[in-house]
Design a protein around this motif. Structure first.
Motif, PDB file in Angstrom:
ATOM      1  N   LEU A 213      11.445  -7.713   8.247  1.00 13.70           N
ATOM      2  CA  LEU A 213      10.574  -7.585   7.080  1.00 13.70           C
ATOM      3  C   LEU A 213      11.266  -6.727   6.023  1.00 13.70           C
ATOM      4  CD1 LEU A 213       7.217  -6.865   8.953  1.00 13.70           C
ATOM      5  CD2 LEU A 213       7.876  -9.021   7.857  1.00 13.70           C
ATOM      6  N   ARG A 214      10.929  -7.003   4.771  1.00  9.98           N
ATOM      7  CA  ARG A 214      11.492  -6.239   3.660  1.00  9.98           C
ATOM      8  C   ARG A 214      10.359  -5.673   2.824  1.00  9.98           C
ATOM      9  NH1 ARG A 214      13.033  -7.512  -1.562  1.00  9.98           N
ATOM     10  NH2 ARG A 214      12.683  -9.762  -1.234  1.00  9.98           N
ATOM     11  N   LEU A 215      10.395  -4.377   2.597  1.00  5.16           N
ATOM     12  CA  LEU A 215       9.371  -3.694   1.809  1.00  5.16           C
ATOM     13  C   LEU A 215       9.649  -3.860   0.318  1.00  5.16           C
ATOM     14  CD1 LEU A 215       6.927  -1.731   1.710  1.00  5.16           C
ATOM     15  CD2 LEU A 215       8.590   0.148   1.788  1.00  5.16           C
ATOM     16  N   GLN A 216       8.610  -4.175  -0.435  1.00  2.00           N
ATOM     17  CA  GLN A 216       8.739  -4.295  -1.889  1.00  2.00           C
ATOM     18  C   GLN A 216       7.896  -3.218  -2.549  1.00  2.00           C
ATOM     19  OE1 GLN A 216       9.115  -8.224  -3.934  1.00  2.00           O
ATOM     20  NE2 GLN A 216       7.137  -7.695  -4.807  1.00  2.00           N
ATOM     21  N   LEU A 217       8.557  -2.408  -3.391  1.00  2.00           N
ATOM     22  CA  LEU A 217       7.917  -1.288  -4.069  1.00  2.00           C
ATOM     23  C   LEU A 217       8.186  -1.359  -5.566  1.00  2.00           C
ATOM     24  CD1 LEU A 217       9.179   1.617  -1.740  1.00  2.00           C
ATOM     25  CD2 LEU A 217       6.906   0.569  -1.685  1.00  2.00           C
ATOM     26  N   THR A 218       7.301  -0.731  -6.346  1.00  2.18           N
ATOM     27  CA  THR A 218       7.607  -0.467  -7.739  1.00  2.18           C
ATOM     28  C   THR A 218       8.402   0.840  -7.811  1.00  2.18           C
ATOM     29  OG1 THR A 218       5.629   0.858  -8.126  1.00  2.18           O
ATOM     30  CG2 THR A 218       5.432  -1.544  -8.410  1.00  2.18           C
ATOM     31  N   ALA A 219       9.005   1.085  -8.945  1.00  2.00           N
ATOM     32  CA  ALA A 219       9.752   2.329  -9.119  1.00  2.00           C
ATOM     33  C   ALA A 219       8.839   3.538  -8.976  1.00  2.00           C
ATOM     34  CB  ALA A 219      10.445   2.338 -10.479  1.00  2.00           C
ATOM     35  N   VAL A 220       7.619   3.430  -9.497  1.00  8.09           N
ATOM     36  CA  VAL A 220       6.662   4.543  -9.391  1.00  8.09           C
ATOM     37  C   VAL A 220       6.296   4.786  -7.934  1.00  8.09           C
ATOM     38  CG1 VAL A 220       4.322   5.278  -9.971  1.00  8.09           C
ATOM     39  CG2 VAL A 220       5.758   4.230 -11.715  1.00  8.09           C
ATOM     40  N   GLN A 221       6.054   3.736  -7.183  1.00  7.77           N
ATOM     41  CA  GLN A 221       5.735   3.890  -5.759  1.00  7.77           C
ATOM     42  C   GLN A 221       6.895   4.530  -5.001  1.00  7.77           C
ATOM     43  OE1 GLN A 221       4.872  -0.202  -4.890  1.00  7.77           O
ATOM     44  NE2 GLN A 221       2.654   0.077  -5.006  1.00  7.77           N
ATOM     45  N   ARG A 222       8.101   4.057  -5.265  1.00  4.29           N
ATOM     46  CA  ARG A 222       9.284   4.592  -4.583  1.00  4.29           C
ATOM     47  C   ARG A 222       9.439   6.084  -4.867  1.00  4.29           C
ATOM     48  NH1 ARG A 222      12.702   1.973  -7.218  1.00  4.29           N
ATOM     49  NH2 ARG A 222      12.431   0.061  -5.993  1.00  4.29           N
TER      50      ARG A 222
END
Length: 273
Positions: A213-222
């Motif tokens: 699985l690959r996690l997808q985040l926004t820059a703010v979330q990261r």
């Protein structure tokens, strides 16, 4: 709804229960869609009961070691055991488990579940550092109150509310080894731990795990996950990924959700261990 839950048996506004909500795509991408925080057990329980359908990975044990249960002559079916355990006070739990440990040799004080070795988890009878025995005591009855189904353990009122035991340390150690990435102690919230969180997030986003699985985040979330020195939100995200892995295997043999077909139906099992 798909989510992972970083749990506390005594949540507060400063140390809440954190739930990471996400969604999956067919290509193995898990997108983080929100983070929820609950300062009380009741607020968390009410949220569980208000959502119409969900699959969650929860960072607390769902069972106790069979060796301990048989030694104490407690019920040896899961529903009866939890009913017995739920009416005990935390002081009674502590004193009972401490007496059990006191009678055993150094190096073998605690009894373990079968899942502890492959998961690298603490024994579920520990009442300090971490107090997972209290987490079971606080968490499982609220799952049952929400009518949740615990595969292999309990057939709930709601077949579309699925609760699975998760453990963020299992996935974290796969990616960054034994590096510490969090601390509740302000004095130990170091640049080295922040760097470990950054590396862990980079590995998750690159899909470098055996979960596929690959996690997808926004820059703010990261940025928010990296800056969270206590690591509660990141742990919730790790549980979210384990829940996503389990949902892909909902129809697997045995209890389903990737759980072993021969898992101990009294002890329970940590998904993906």
């Amino acid at each position: 709804m798909l989510f992972g839950c970083d749990f506390s048996s005594a949540p507060t506004a400063r140390k809440p229960i954190v739930v990471a909500v996400g969604e999956t795509a067919g290509d193995g991408v898990v997108t983080l869609t929100g983070l929820y925080r609950f300062a009380t057990l009741d607020a968390w329980g009410q949220w569980l009961d208000s959502a119409p359908a969900w699959l969650g990975g929860f960072d607390f044990p769902f069972g106790l070691p069979r060796e301990l249960i048989e030694h104490l002559h407690w019920p040896t079916t899961w529903d009866a055991l939890i009913a017995h355990y739920a009416v005990l006070s935390r002081a009674e739990i502590r004193d009972t488990f401490a007496a059990f440990c006191a009678a055993r040799p150094v190096g073998g004080k605690f009894a373990h579940r079968a899942t502890d070795a492959p998961a690298g988890s603490s024994p579920s009878m520990k009442w300090v550092n971490p107090p997972v025995a209290y987490m079971l005591h606080a968490g499982v009855p609220r799952l049952l109150a929400a009518g949740a189904t615990l595969p292999g353990l309990h057939a709930g009122i709601h077949e579309d509310r699925i609760a699975l035991e998760a453990y963020p340390g299992l996935l974290a150690r796969e990616l960054i080894g034994r590096r510490s990435y969090k601390s509740d102690d302000l004095a130990r919230q170091s640049p080295e731990r922040e760097a470990a969180r950054a590396d862990l997030l980079a590995e998750l986003e690159a899909g470098q795990t055996r979960l596929g699985l690959r996690l997808q985040l926004t820059a703010v979330q990261r940025d928010g996950l990296r800056a969270d020195a206590k690591g509660d939100a990141l742990d919730a995200v790790l549980c979210l990924l384990q829940a996503a892995w389990a949902r892909q295997r909902a129809d697997s043999p045995g209890p389903g959700y990737g759980l072993p077909w021969d898992m101990d139906l009294l002890e329970g099992w940590i998904v993906s261990a």
